[in-house]
Write a protein that holds these residues in place. Structure first.
Motif, PDB file in Angstrom:
ATOM      1  N   ARG A 136       3.829  38.919  45.106  1.00  0.00           N
ATOM      2  CA  ARG A 136       3.419  39.716  43.987  1.00  0.00           C
ATOM      3  C   ARG A 136       1.764  39.538  43.594  1.00  0.00           C
ATOM      4  O   ARG A 136       1.098  38.460  43.304  1.00  0.00           O
ATOM      5  N   THR A 137       1.049  40.348  43.675  1.00  0.00           N
ATOM      6  CA  THR A 137      -0.121  40.051  42.514  1.00  0.00           C
ATOM      7  C   THR A 137      -0.655  38.860  41.483  1.00  0.00           C
ATOM      8  O   THR A 137      -1.269  38.167  41.473  1.00  0.00           O
ATOM      9  N   ASP A 138       0.649  39.488  40.827  1.00  0.00           N
ATOM     10  CA  ASP A 138       0.619  38.353  39.213  1.00  0.00           C
ATOM     11  C   ASP A 138       0.976  36.867  39.663  1.00  0.00           C
ATOM     12  O   ASP A 138       1.117  35.680  38.974  1.00  0.00           O
ATOM     13  N   ASP A 139       1.486  37.065  41.123  1.00  0.00           N
ATOM     14  CA  ASP A 139       2.408  35.473  41.782  1.00  0.00           C
ATOM     15  C   ASP A 139       1.020  34.615  41.729  1.00  0.00           C
ATOM     16  O   ASP A 139       1.118  33.534  42.463  1.00  0.00           O
ATOM     17  N   ARG A 140      -0.228  35.312  41.921  1.00  0.00           N
ATOM     18  CA  ARG A 140      -1.091  34.922  43.268  1.00  0.00           C
ATOM     19  C   ARG A 140      -2.141  33.423  42.618  1.00  0.00           C
ATOM     20  O   ARG A 140      -2.340  34.172  41.309  1.00  0.00           O
ATOM     21  N   THR A 141      -2.085  32.375  43.442  1.00  0.00           N
ATOM     22  CA  THR A 141      -2.790  31.407  43.015  1.00  0.00           C
ATOM     23  C   THR A 141      -4.872  31.594  42.811  1.00  0.00           C
ATOM     24  O   THR A 141      -5.015  31.153  42.531  1.00  0.00           O
ATOM     25  N   CYS A 142      -4.536  32.364  44.002  1.00  0.00           N
ATOM     26  CA  CYS A 142      -6.202  32.833  45.019  1.00  0.00           C
ATOM     27  C   CYS A 142      -6.279  34.349  45.216  1.00  0.00           C
ATOM     28  O   CYS A 142      -4.889  35.185  46.027  1.00  0.00           O
ATOM     29  N   LEU A 143      -7.360  35.036  45.713  1.00  0.00           N
ATOM     30  CA  LEU A 143      -7.466  36.079  46.207  1.00  0.00           C
ATOM     31  C   LEU A 143      -7.133  35.982  47.375  1.00  0.00           C
ATOM     32  O   LEU A 143      -6.002  36.819  47.776  1.00  0.00           O
ATOM     33  N   ARG A 144      -6.656  35.465  48.221  1.00  0.00           N
ATOM     34  CA  ARG A 144      -6.652  35.004  49.769  1.00  0.00           C
ATOM     35  C   ARG A 144      -6.240  33.536  49.695  1.00  0.00           C
ATOM     36  O   ARG A 144      -7.224  32.557  49.603  1.00  0.00           O
ATOM     37  N   GLU A 145      -4.879  33.232  51.041  1.00  0.00           N
ATOM     38  CA  GLU A 145      -4.817  31.687  51.078  1.00  0.00           C
ATOM     39  C   GLU A 145      -6.237  31.090  51.705  1.00  0.00           C
ATOM     40  O   GLU A 145      -6.889  32.096  52.319  1.00  0.00           O
ATOM     41  N   ARG A 152     -24.815  21.822  61.388  1.00  0.00           N
ATOM     42  CA  ARG A 152     -24.350  23.100  62.205  1.00  0.00           C
ATOM     43  C   ARG A 152     -22.574  23.300  62.914  1.00  0.00           C
ATOM     44  O   ARG A 152     -22.801  24.633  62.717  1.00  0.00           O
ATOM     45  N   ARG A 153     -22.398  22.356  62.848  1.00  0.00           N
ATOM     46  CA  ARG A 153     -20.788  22.583  63.569  1.00  0.00           C
ATOM     47  C   ARG A 153     -19.781  23.308  62.114  1.00  0.00           C
ATOM     48  O   ARG A 153     -18.734  23.709  62.273  1.00  0.00           O
ATOM     49  N   ALA A 154     -19.584  23.138  61.183  1.00  0.00           N
ATOM     50  CA  ALA A 154     -19.735  23.275  59.793  1.00  0.00           C
ATOM     51  C   ALA A 154     -19.891  24.485  59.464  1.00  0.00           C
ATOM     52  O   ALA A 154     -19.287  25.437  58.595  1.00  0.00           O
ATOM     53  N   ASP A 155     -21.545  25.109  60.101  1.00  0.00           N
ATOM     54  CA  ASP A 155     -22.091  26.845  60.135  1.00  0.00           C
ATOM     55  C   ASP A 155     -20.407  27.698  61.247  1.00  0.00           C
ATOM     56  O   ASP A 155     -20.933  27.817  62.010  1.00  0.00           O
ATOM     57  N   MET A 156     -19.539  27.656  60.185  1.00  0.00           N
ATOM     58  CA  MET A 156     -18.709  28.735  60.965  1.00  0.00           C
ATOM     59  C   MET A 156     -18.389  29.965  60.981  1.00  0.00           C
ATOM     60  O   MET A 156     -18.079  30.671  59.152  1.00  0.00           O
ATOM     61  N   PRO A 157     -18.468  30.717  61.691  1.00  0.00           N
ATOM     62  CA  PRO A 157     -18.200  32.558  61.334  1.00  0.00           C
ATOM     63  C   PRO A 157     -17.220  32.678  60.627  1.00  0.00           C
ATOM     64  O   PRO A 157     -16.944  34.137  60.282  1.00  0.00           O
ATOM     65  N   ALA A 158     -16.053  32.186  60.984  1.00  0.00           N
ATOM     66  CA  ALA A 158     -14.251  32.627  60.376  1.00  0.00           C
ATOM     67  C   ALA A 158     -14.629  32.618  58.999  1.00  0.00           C
ATOM     68  O   ALA A 158     -13.476  32.712  58.221  1.00  0.00           O
ATOM     69  N   ILE A 159     -15.604  31.115  58.804  1.00  0.00           N
ATOM     70  CA  ILE A 159     -15.676  31.025  56.903  1.00  0.00           C
ATOM     71  C   ILE A 159     -16.276  32.354  56.152  1.00  0.00           C
ATOM     72  O   ILE A 159     -15.979  32.706  55.334  1.00  0.00           O
ATOM     73  N   ARG A 160     -17.038  32.362  57.421  1.00  0.00           N
ATOM     74  CA  ARG A 160     -18.193  34.117  56.241  1.00  0.00           C
ATOM     75  C   ARG A 160     -17.181  35.021  56.682  1.00  0.00           C
ATOM     76  O   ARG A 160     -16.789  35.798  55.642  1.00  0.00           O
ATOM     77  N   ASP A 161     -16.520  35.257  57.627  1.00  0.00           N
ATOM     78  CA  ASP A 161     -15.693  36.467  57.889  1.00  0.00           C
ATOM     79  C   ASP A 161     -14.937  36.634  56.238  1.00  0.00           C
ATOM     80  O   ASP A 161     -14.498  37.519  56.324  1.00  0.00           O
ATOM     81  N   TRP A 162     -14.221  35.281  56.230  1.00  0.00           N
ATOM     82  CA  TRP A 162     -13.063  35.089  55.585  1.00  0.00           C
ATOM     83  C   TRP A 162     -13.959  35.099  53.769  1.00  0.00           C
ATOM     84  O   TRP A 162     -12.996  35.766  53.536  1.00  0.00           O
ATOM     85  N   SER A 163     -15.235  34.648  53.393  1.00  0.00           N
ATOM     86  CA  SER A 163     -15.506  35.023  52.558  1.00  0.00           C
ATOM     87  C   SER A 163     -16.632  36.541  52.257  1.00  0.00           C
ATOM     88  O   SER A 163     -15.612  36.767  51.192  1.00  0.00           O
ATOM     89  N   GLU A 164     -16.407  36.786  53.284  1.00  0.00           N
ATOM     90  CA  GLU A 164     -17.293  38.667  52.754  1.00  0.00           C
ATOM     91  C   GLU A 164     -15.823  39.518  52.899  1.00  0.00           C
ATOM     92  O   GLU A 164     -16.032  40.294  52.582  1.00  0.00           O
ATOM     93  N   SER A 165     -14.469  39.064  53.119  1.00  0.00           N
ATOM     94  CA  SER A 165     -13.344  39.938  53.651  1.00  0.00           C
ATOM     95  C   SER A 165     -13.277  39.762  51.552  1.00  0.00           C
ATOM     96  O   SER A 165     -12.481  41.004  51.367  1.00  0.00           O
ATOM     97  N   LEU A 166     -13.376  39.343  51.076  1.00  0.00           N
ATOM     98  CA  LEU A 166     -12.805  38.946  49.168  1.00  0.00           C
ATOM     99  C   LEU A 166     -13.865  39.675  48.529  1.00  0.00           C
ATOM    100  O   LEU A 166     -14.056  40.162  47.351  1.00  0.00           O
ATOM    101  N   SER A 221     -11.813  45.583  49.613  1.00  0.00           N
ATOM    102  CA  SER A 221     -11.264  44.266  50.330  1.00  0.00           C
ATOM    103  C   SER A 221      -9.815  44.609  49.884  1.00  0.00           C
ATOM    104  O   SER A 221      -8.648  44.801  48.859  1.00  0.00           O
ATOM    105  N   PRO A 222      -8.650  44.084  50.600  1.00  0.00           N
ATOM    106  CA  PRO A 222      -7.186  44.053  50.937  1.00  0.00           C
ATOM    107  C   PRO A 222      -7.350  43.704  49.937  1.00  0.00           C
ATOM    108  O   PRO A 222      -5.644  43.574  49.442  1.00  0.00           O
ATOM    109  N   HIS A 223      -7.950  41.651  49.933  1.00  0.00           N
ATOM    110  CA  HIS A 223      -7.099  41.173  48.943  1.00  0.00           C
ATOM    111  C   HIS A 223      -7.431  41.133  47.584  1.00  0.00           C
ATOM    112  O   HIS A 223      -7.042  40.336  46.774  1.00  0.00           O
ATOM    113  N   ARG A 224      -8.283  41.876  47.340  1.00  0.00           N
ATOM    114  CA  ARG A 224      -8.969  42.110  45.767  1.00  0.00           C
ATOM    115  C   ARG A 224      -7.809  43.005  45.228  1.00  0.00           C
ATOM    116  O   ARG A 224      -8.299  44.430  45.321  1.00  0.00           O
TER     117      ARG A 224
END
Length: 117
Positions: A2-11, A43-57, A62-65
């Motif tokens: 449930r939305t009101d049970d979430r502790t963050c927008l996206r895990e 350079r190793r820390a610059d991960m596309p998956a992190i950008r995709d995750w944050s952009e999805s918010l 966004s389905p997470h908002r």
């Protein structure tokens, strides 16, 4: 969930914690004078998956908002009824970061100061 049970927008995704580990090691390498290792770790820390995750918010579709209905909530609050200082002061931010161990209090993501980003 449930939305009101979430502790963050996206895990958080595991890559966030891996990037934080790499950045921590990069700081150590830099302090040890090992610029090549520090550069590689950053350079190793610059991960596309992190950008995709944050952009999805952020996006408007966004389905997470999700919004919650609040009964009898005003459409807006008059300026004179608003709290004048809405953001924490520098000293309050420092106290909050120290209190929470430089991690998000809700989801546990390691925080990196804006000056360092």
């Amino acid at each position: 969930m449930r939305t009101d049970d979430r502790t963050c927008l996206r895990e958080p995704i595991p890559e966030i914690f891996e990037a934080a580990r790499c950045l921590n090691e990069a700081v150590t390498a830099h302090l040890d004078g090992d610029s090549a290792s520090a550069d590689e770790l950053i350079r190793r820390a610059d991960m596309p998956a992190i950008r995709d995750w944050s952009e999805s918010l952020w996006g408007p579709k966004s389905p997470h908002r999700q919004y919650r209905f609040v009964a009898d909530a005003p459409r807006s609050m008059p300026r004179d009824a608003r709290i004048p200082l809405r953001m924490p002061t520098t000293s309050e931010k420092k106290a909050l970061l120290e209190r929470d161990g430089y991690h998000c209090r809700f989801c546990g993501i390691p925080l990196i100061r804006g000056a360092l980003r």
